[in-house]
Design an enzyme around this catalytic site. Structure first.
Site, PDB file in Angstrom:
ATOM      1  CB  CYS A 275      -0.202   4.269   0.925  1.00 27.87           C
ATOM      2  SG  CYS A 275       0.904   3.749   2.504  1.00 27.87           S
ATOM      3  CG  PHE A 337       0.471  -3.543  -3.203  1.00 27.26           C
ATOM      4  CD1 PHE A 337       1.191  -4.162  -2.235  1.00 27.26           C
ATOM      5  CD2 PHE A 337       0.055  -2.664  -3.539  1.00 27.26           C
ATOM      6  CE1 PHE A 337       2.274  -2.920  -1.700  1.00 27.26           C
ATOM      7  CE2 PHE A 337       1.060  -1.200  -3.823  1.00 27.26           C
ATOM      8  CZ  PHE A 337       2.010  -1.717  -3.150  1.00 27.26           C
ATOM      9  NE  ARG A 345       1.486  -2.990   4.388  1.00 28.30           N
ATOM     10  CZ  ARG A 345       1.977  -2.440   5.217  1.00 28.30           C
ATOM     11  NH1 ARG A 345       1.920  -1.597   6.426  1.00 28.30           N
ATOM     12  NH2 ARG A 345       3.534  -2.126   4.142  1.00 28.30           N
ATOM     13  NE  ARG A 430      -1.166  -6.173 -11.475  1.00 27.56           N
ATOM     14  CZ  ARG A 430      -1.339  -5.064 -10.531  1.00 27.56           C
ATOM     15  NH1 ARG A 430      -1.194  -3.765 -10.937  1.00 27.56           N
ATOM     16  NH2 ARG A 430      -1.133  -4.896  -9.507  1.00 27.56           N
TER      17      ARG A 430
HETATM   18  P1  NAD Z   1       4.238  -0.771   8.544  1.00 26.21           P
HETATM   19  O1  NAD Z   1       3.348  -1.059   9.531  1.00 26.21           O
HETATM   20  O2  NAD Z   1       4.805  -1.139   7.634  1.00 26.21           O
HETATM   21  O3  NAD Z   1       5.576   0.003   9.784  1.00 26.21           O
HETATM   22  C1  NAD Z   1       5.073   0.648  10.406  1.00 26.21           C
HETATM   23  C2  NAD Z   1       5.801  -0.347  12.054  1.00 26.21           C
HETATM   24  O4  NAD Z   1       6.073   0.476  13.167  1.00 26.21           O
HETATM   25  C3  NAD Z   1       5.595  -1.610  12.841  1.00 26.21           C
HETATM   26  O5  NAD Z   1       6.740  -2.188  12.736  1.00 26.21           O
HETATM   27  C4  NAD Z   1       4.528  -0.977  14.243  1.00 26.21           C
HETATM   28  O6  NAD Z   1       4.864  -2.395  14.959  1.00 26.21           O
HETATM   29  C5  NAD Z   1       5.684  -0.271  14.592  1.00 26.21           C
HETATM   30  N1  NAD Z   1       5.268   0.856  15.369  1.00 26.21           N
HETATM   31  C6  NAD Z   1       4.020   1.366  15.215  1.00 26.21           C
HETATM   32  N2  NAD Z   1       3.895   1.720  16.503  1.00 26.21           N
HETATM   33  C7  NAD Z   1       5.061   2.196  17.697  1.00 26.21           C
HETATM   34  C8  NAD Z   1       5.898   2.408  18.322  1.00 26.21           C
HETATM   35  N3  NAD Z   1       4.744   3.233  18.675  1.00 26.21           N
HETATM   36  N4  NAD Z   1       6.596   2.052  18.984  1.00 26.21           N
HETATM   37  C9  NAD Z   1       7.735   1.281  18.190  1.00 26.21           C
HETATM   38  N5  NAD Z   1       7.375   0.814  16.910  1.00 26.21           N
HETATM   39  C10 NAD Z   1       6.017   1.173  16.580  1.00 26.21           C
HETATM   40  O7  NAD Z   1       3.795   0.998   7.991  1.00 26.21           O
HETATM   41  P2  NAD Z   1       4.866   1.450   6.664  1.00 26.21           P
HETATM   42  O8  NAD Z   1       4.615   0.809   5.068  1.00 26.21           O
HETATM   43  O9  NAD Z   1       6.176   1.049   6.824  1.00 26.21           O
HETATM   44  O10 NAD Z   1       4.114   2.654   6.841  1.00 26.21           O
HETATM   45  C11 NAD Z   1       4.543   3.234   7.475  1.00 26.21           C
HETATM   46  C12 NAD Z   1       4.100   4.831   7.267  1.00 26.21           C
HETATM   47  O11 NAD Z   1       4.610   5.826   6.560  1.00 26.21           O
HETATM   48  C13 NAD Z   1       2.705   5.346   6.913  1.00 26.21           C
HETATM   49  O12 NAD Z   1       2.276   5.906   7.596  1.00 26.21           O
HETATM   50  C14 NAD Z   1       2.325   5.503   5.617  1.00 26.21           C
HETATM   51  O13 NAD Z   1       1.568   5.971   5.045  1.00 26.21           O
HETATM   52  C15 NAD Z   1       3.668   5.688   5.339  1.00 26.21           C
HETATM   53  N6  NAD Z   1       3.978   5.022   4.249  1.00 26.21           N
HETATM   54  C16 NAD Z   1       4.424   4.278   3.877  1.00 26.21           C
HETATM   55  C17 NAD Z   1       5.051   4.219   1.956  1.00 26.21           C
HETATM   56  C18 NAD Z   1       4.864   2.138   1.901  1.00 26.21           C
HETATM   57  O14 NAD Z   1       5.048   2.269   0.921  1.00 26.21           O
HETATM   58  N7  NAD Z   1       4.584   1.704   2.378  1.00 26.21           N
HETATM   59  C19 NAD Z   1       5.603   4.678   1.640  1.00 26.21           C
HETATM   60  C20 NAD Z   1       5.455   6.357   2.153  1.00 26.21           C
HETATM   61  C21 NAD Z   1       4.784   6.174   3.091  1.00 26.21           C
HETATM   62  C1  UGA Z   2       2.591   4.694  -4.083  1.00 29.29           C
HETATM   63  C2  UGA Z   2       2.790   5.654  -4.221  1.00 29.29           C
HETATM   64  O1  UGA Z   2       3.417   5.175  -5.792  1.00 29.29           O
HETATM   65  C3  UGA Z   2       4.184   5.814  -3.625  1.00 29.29           C
HETATM   66  O2  UGA Z   2       4.939   7.100  -3.961  1.00 29.29           O
HETATM   67  C4  UGA Z   2       4.308   6.883  -1.873  1.00 29.29           C
HETATM   68  O3  UGA Z   2       5.330   7.091  -1.584  1.00 29.29           O
HETATM   69  C5  UGA Z   2       3.812   5.365  -1.234  1.00 29.29           C
HETATM   70  O4  UGA Z   2       2.210   4.869  -2.331  1.00 29.29           O
HETATM   71  C6  UGA Z   2       2.716   5.652  -0.122  1.00 29.29           C
HETATM   72  O5  UGA Z   2       2.172   6.272   0.179  1.00 29.29           O
HETATM   73  O6  UGA Z   2       2.023   4.373   0.257  1.00 29.29           O
HETATM   74  P1  UGA Z   2       3.043   2.264  -3.253  1.00 29.29           P
HETATM   75  O7  UGA Z   2       1.905   1.572  -2.484  1.00 29.29           O
HETATM   76  O8  UGA Z   2       4.137   1.177  -2.543  1.00 29.29           O
HETATM   77  O9  UGA Z   2       3.556   3.809  -3.561  1.00 29.29           O
HETATM   78  O10 UGA Z   2       3.258   0.974  -5.325  1.00 29.29           O
HETATM   79  P2  UGA Z   2       2.365   2.300  -6.313  1.00 29.29           P
HETATM   80  O11 UGA Z   2       3.501   1.769  -7.628  1.00 29.29           O
HETATM   81  O12 UGA Z   2       2.157   3.188  -6.581  1.00 29.29           O
HETATM   82  O13 UGA Z   2       1.496   1.310  -6.852  1.00 29.29           O
HETATM   83  C7  UGA Z   2       0.308   1.330  -5.718  1.00 29.29           C
HETATM   84  C8  UGA Z   2      -0.915   0.489  -6.924  1.00 29.29           C
HETATM   85  O14 UGA Z   2      -1.078   1.171  -7.436  1.00 29.29           O
HETATM   86  C9  UGA Z   2      -0.336  -1.219  -7.146  1.00 29.29           C
HETATM   87  O15 UGA Z   2      -1.720  -2.272  -7.155  1.00 29.29           O
HETATM   88  C10 UGA Z   2      -0.338  -0.417  -8.323  1.00 29.29           C
HETATM   89  O16 UGA Z   2      -0.523  -2.428  -8.787  1.00 29.29           O
HETATM   90  C11 UGA Z   2      -1.149  -0.482  -9.070  1.00 29.29           C
HETATM   91  N1  UGA Z   2      -0.783   0.742  -9.919  1.00 29.29           N
HETATM   92  C12 UGA Z   2       0.086   1.345 -10.105  1.00 29.29           C
HETATM   93  C13 UGA Z   2      -1.769   0.325 -11.336  1.00 29.29           C
HETATM   94  O17 UGA Z   2      -2.791   0.198 -11.365  1.00 29.29           O
HETATM   95  N2  UGA Z   2      -1.439   0.909 -13.020  1.00 29.29           N
HETATM   96  C14 UGA Z   2      -0.662   1.808 -12.716  1.00 29.29           C
HETATM   97  O18 UGA Z   2      -0.326   2.610 -13.677  1.00 29.29           O
HETATM   98  C15 UGA Z   2       0.223   2.108 -11.438  1.00 29.29           C
END
Ligand code: NAD
Ligand code: UGA
Length: 445
Positions: A275, A337, A345, A430
């Protein structure tokens, strides 16, 4: 009053968030659907083999699955039955067309909207859970209204702030929940129905309601601000390495200023994850789109410093082997990661390994959670004689001349590093290894 929720997308967000909603709201039926049948099968399979590894997740799934939480690939049926539909699909960076390499690809969001328009047979509240560019709700509405004029659709923005590795704790005890909705009577009613769900376990003063655009943009801005702190501290780590200052001491000294705070000031080999980079690039694209080129450049530098940090670390390793006669046998410790997730990812380990492969290193890789097939897939290979993926930490460190610590897994923190020959160089991205002679710590000279 919501009785039936459908969540489209059973990934790192859809799976954990819906499990917690199901746990906290036992009267609501929650169905998580996905187009990926294999993923759904794993969500329905043994608790040891769920597609997402998160501390505490399997305990929540155990309590809720097949009671009020269901995983299914019957997207049509679930849409029909639901009063409220969450979109938790991926929104990756576009790889082609307008904005390629920067803008968010909304094709999965659009496809959800088309499915909802096609199958809806009653009014629905649609919740954007995915991270999306500002004004996406408008696009969703356009698709719904143009393709299904029989029913009313209310769009809410409810971005997710959980971090991987702490998803269950973050969902159970969030700093805040953000709900953006339209100021119309039906918009306000929709906000209340989502508010009522969260208020089952989140104190009301932590549930913030805003207009849709503020909510959508707050998510991108929050990630940008978090990543900016990491790039700031990482940029200073380069200066520490030149001058004899120590980045950990710096972080502590800076973070004790209560106006700054201590979190997200840990120097590292660079941030990874699906993200931060994509969301900042998305923000950069939006700024450019609105003609704000200085603002775009400002945020773009957060990503550029992150790339610089990863290549700086790799160059240290290459330079070290240029200055010794040792064979280029190294071990990459950690593929995820960050710790406590099986997600790799955009992990720094990928770009570091690829750069070392170009320099003809022999590389062993070990991660406690990321499976071999995933690692090979990340590297885009099925076989490479220079790569060996190991099952145990012991096997991976054997006969290596340098160990590269990329992920801060407890297993690495707890390992007895004195068992490793004193001759082996450790590159600690780290800062988890203490007191060794042959040790390069990011941010120390
Ligand atoms: P992900 O890739 O793990 O999951 C997405 C899922 O959606 C996949 O399993 C895919 O097969 C499914 N999908 C896609 N299109 C579809 C459709 N049309 N019908 C049915 N299924 C479908 O992604 P994620 O990490 O869960 O992230 C999802 C969203 O949330 C992103 O926008 C991301 O930026 C946001 N987000 C992610 C995190 C995180 O920590 N991963 C945290 C906050 C917000
Ligand atoms: C981050 C945000 O923290 C969440 O609030 C948000 O919802 C999410 O992105 C998202 O939108 O996907 P995430 O990526 O899961 O969450 O994990 P983090 O803990 O933020 O770490 C992100 C990266 O930064 C990692 O590689 C971590 O090792 C690194 N990091 C984090 C540092 O190098 N230093 C730090 O002090 C903190």
């Amino acid at each position: 009053m919501i009785n039936d929720i459908c969540c489209i997308g059973a990934g790192y967000v859809g799976g954990p968030t819906m499990s917690v909603i199901a746990l906290k709201c036992p009267k609501i039926k929650v169905t998580v659907v996905d187009a990926d049948t294999e993923k759904i099968n794993r969500w329905n399979g043994p608790l040891e083999d769920l597609p997402v590894y998160e501390p505490g997740l399997k305990e929540v799934i155990k309590k809720t699955r097949d009671k009020n939480l269901f995983f299914s690939n019957k997207i049509k049926d679930s849409i029909k039955k639901a009063d409220m539909i969450f979109m938790a699909v991926n929104t990756p960076t576009k790889t082609e067309g307008d904005g390629a390499g920067m803008a968010a690809d909304l094709k999965y969001i659009e496809s959800c909207a088309r499915d909802i328009a096609k199958y809806a047979n009653s009014d629905k509240i649609i919740v954007e859970k995915s991270t999306v560019p500002i004004k996406t709700a408008e696009k969703i509405k356009k698709i719904l209204v143009s393709q299904n004029s029989n029913y009313k659709f209310e769009i809410l923005s409810n971005p997710e702030f959980l971090a991987e590795g702490t998803a269950i704790e973050d969902m159970s005890n969030p700093d805040r929940v953000l709900i953006g909705g339209d100021p119309t009577p039906s918009g306000k009613k929709a906000i209340v129905s989502l508010f009522e769900i969260y208020s089952q376990w989140v104190p009301a003063n932590k549930i913030l309601t805003t207009n849709v655009w503020s909510s959508e943009l707050s998510k991108l801005a929050s990630n940008a601000m978090l990543a900016q702190r990491i790039s700031s501290i990482n940029s200073l780590s380069a200066l520490c390495e030149k001058t004899g200052a120590d980045i950990e001491e710096l972080s502590k000294a800076i973070g004790m200023d209560s106006r700054i705070g201590s979190k997200f000031l840990k120097a590292s080999v660079g941030f990874g994850g699906s993200c931060f980079q994509k969301d900042i690039l998305n923000l950069v694209y939006l700024c450019k789109f609105y003609g704000l080129h200085e603002v775009a450049d400002y945020w773009h530098n957060v990503v550029k410093i992150n790339d610089y940090q990863k290549s700086r670390f790799t160059q240290k390793i290459i330079d070290y082997f240029l200055s010794t006669k040792k064979t280029k046998n190294v071990t990459v410790l950690g593929w995820a990661f960050k710790a406590n997730t099986n997600d790799s990812r955009e992990s720094p380990s990928i770009s570091i390994t690829n750069s070392l492969l170009v320099e003809e290193f022999n590389i062993k890789i070990y991660d406690p959670q990321v499976p071999k097939t995933k690692i090979m897939n990340d590297l885009g290979i099925t076989y490479n004689s220079n790569i060996k993926i190991c099952e145990t930490l012991e096997e991976s460190v054997k006969d290596s001349n340098a160990l590269l610590v990329i992920t801060e897994w407890d297993e690495f923190k707890d390992y007895d590093w004195d068992m490793i020959s004193k001759d082996v160089m450790i590159f600690d991205g780290r800062r988890i290894i203490k007191n060794r002679e042959k040790l390069f710590k990011i941010g120390s000279s």
